[in-house]
Design an enzyme around this catalytic site. Structure first.
Site, PDB file in Angstrom:
ATOM      1  N   GLU A 142       0.836  -1.210   0.000  1.00 39.28           N
ATOM      2  CA  GLU A 142       0.000   0.000   0.000  1.00 39.28           C
ATOM      3  C   GLU A 142       0.869   1.258   0.000  1.00 39.28           C
ATOM      4  OE1 GLU A 142      -3.908  -1.774   2.331  1.00 39.28           O
ATOM      5  OE2 GLU A 142      -2.287  -0.941   3.495  1.00 39.28           O
TER       6      GLU A 142
ATOM      7  N   LYS B  82     -12.421   6.677  12.329  1.00 41.43           N
ATOM      8  CA  LYS B  82     -10.964   6.562  12.142  1.00 41.43           C
ATOM      9  C   LYS B  82     -10.227   7.884  12.380  1.00 41.43           C
ATOM     10  CE  LYS B  82     -11.391   2.302  10.322  1.00 41.43           C
ATOM     11  NZ  LYS B  82     -11.092   1.981   8.953  1.00 41.43           N
TER      12      LYS B  82
HETATM   13  C1  5RP Z   1      -4.854  -2.926   5.150  1.00 40.31           C
HETATM   14  C2  5RP Z   1      -5.176  -1.526   5.528  1.00 40.31           C
HETATM   15  C3  5RP Z   1      -6.607  -1.122   5.489  1.00 40.31           C
HETATM   16  O1  5RP Z   1      -6.764  -0.149   4.507  1.00 40.31           O
HETATM   17  C4  5RP Z   1      -7.000  -0.603   6.851  1.00 40.31           C
HETATM   18  O2  5RP Z   1      -6.782  -1.641   7.787  1.00 40.31           O
HETATM   19  C5  5RP Z   1      -8.476  -0.168   6.889  1.00 40.31           C
HETATM   20  O3  5RP Z   1      -9.285  -1.278   6.675  1.00 40.31           O
HETATM   21  P1  5RP Z   1     -10.873  -1.250   6.755  1.00 40.31           P
HETATM   22  O4  5RP Z   1     -11.330  -0.485   5.561  1.00 40.31           O
HETATM   23  O5  5RP Z   1     -11.246  -2.720   6.709  1.00 40.31           O
HETATM   24  O6  5RP Z   1     -11.276  -0.612   8.045  1.00 40.31           O
HETATM   25  O7  5RP Z   1      -4.331  -0.720   5.849  1.00 40.31           O
HETATM   26  O8  5RP Z   1      -3.494  -3.208   5.354  1.00 40.31           O
END
Ligand code: 5RP
Length: 241
Positions: free
Chosen positions: A110, A128
């Site tokens: 990522e 978040k």
């Molecule tokens: C994966 C990530 C995800 O983008 C992060 O954990 C957010 O996930 P979600 O949309 O399921 O809350 O960094 O490595």
């Protein structure tokens, strides 16, 4: 590690909204996680119904399989040098648009995708948003398994705690898509995570941290009070990898 079932309606809203940022002919980095699932589904609908022509560059097996299932053409990351756009979820976002990522253990790919993109956009629900990174979520770090003992001791020396991430429906540790381990780090409140990030990058055995400083241009936030999407914009163009 994280609950992917919470705030589904907001994740769907923000994922579908972000899909509208993708234009014909774009090569687009596709993140990982439960919010990104809704992005991929809406992109798939646009490919089928609007004949949108795009290429997705997925950051995990999860996203690659989903892109293919939704009729989105894909390229592997190593085949690309730059991306028009990248869209991804996050585990925490601060007011400066810095983020913690890696709840799905995909943060190394990522971060490569985020760095390669002309424009990196994060999509989250409002749970978040935090005043300071590290408020609720630990800092994931992908490491080479042989370095586990060394790195655990180093983190302890720095006053932090480190936990090897364990599989949920697998015995033993989580093995990433790159075949490595993930450790989740916690530090006392007030710790300078930028400094920790640069210290971690000096240590042998560290592959990548889940700290995303100065990478996102925009954050789209699904707001729970009125089911709208708010856009946070980067104020100044600071250093980009
Ligand atoms: C994966 C990530 C995800 O983008 C992060 O954990 C957010 O996930 P979600 O949309 O399921 O809350 O960094 O490595």
């Amino acid at each position: 590690m994280k609950n992917t079932d919470t705030n589904k309606d907001l994740k769907r809203l923000v994922g579908a909204t972000a899909a509208q940022l993708v234009e014909n002919g774009m090569i687009c980095g596709i993140g990982t996680g439960s919010t990104v699932v809704f992005l991929i589904e809406e992109l798939g609908r646009r490919v089928r119904e609007e004949k949108l022509e795009i290429i997705g560059v997925p950051t995990s097996f999860q996203s690659k399989i989903l892109c293919r299932a939704n009729g989105i053409k894909t390229l592997d990351l190593q085949e690309c040098a730059r991306l028009d756009l990248a869209i991804d979820g996050a585990d925490e976002v601060d007011p400066e648009l810095n983020a913690i990522k890696g709840g799905g253990a995909a943060h190394t790919m990522e971060k490569i995708v985020a760095a390669m993109a002309e424009r990196f956009v994060i999509i989250v629900d409002d749970s978040k948003l935090v005043p300071k990174l590290g408020t609720a979520f630990p800092v994931p770090v992908e490491i080479i398994p042989s370095a586990l003992g060394y790195l655990t001791a180093k983190i302890r020396e720095w006053g932090g705690e480190s936990q090897l991430r364990m599989g949920a429906r697998k015995d033993g540790p989580v093995i990433t898509d790159n075949g490595q381990f993930v450790i989740d780090l916690k530090f006392k409140s007030g710790t300078d995570l930028r400094k920790i990030d640069s210290q971690l990058h000096q240590l042998p055995g560290v592959i990548e941290t889940g700290l995303f400083f100065d990478l996102a241009k925009q954050v789209l936030v699904g707001m729970g009070n009125d089911l709208t999407v708010r856009t946070m914009e980067r104020q100044k163009d600071s250093f980009k990898h």
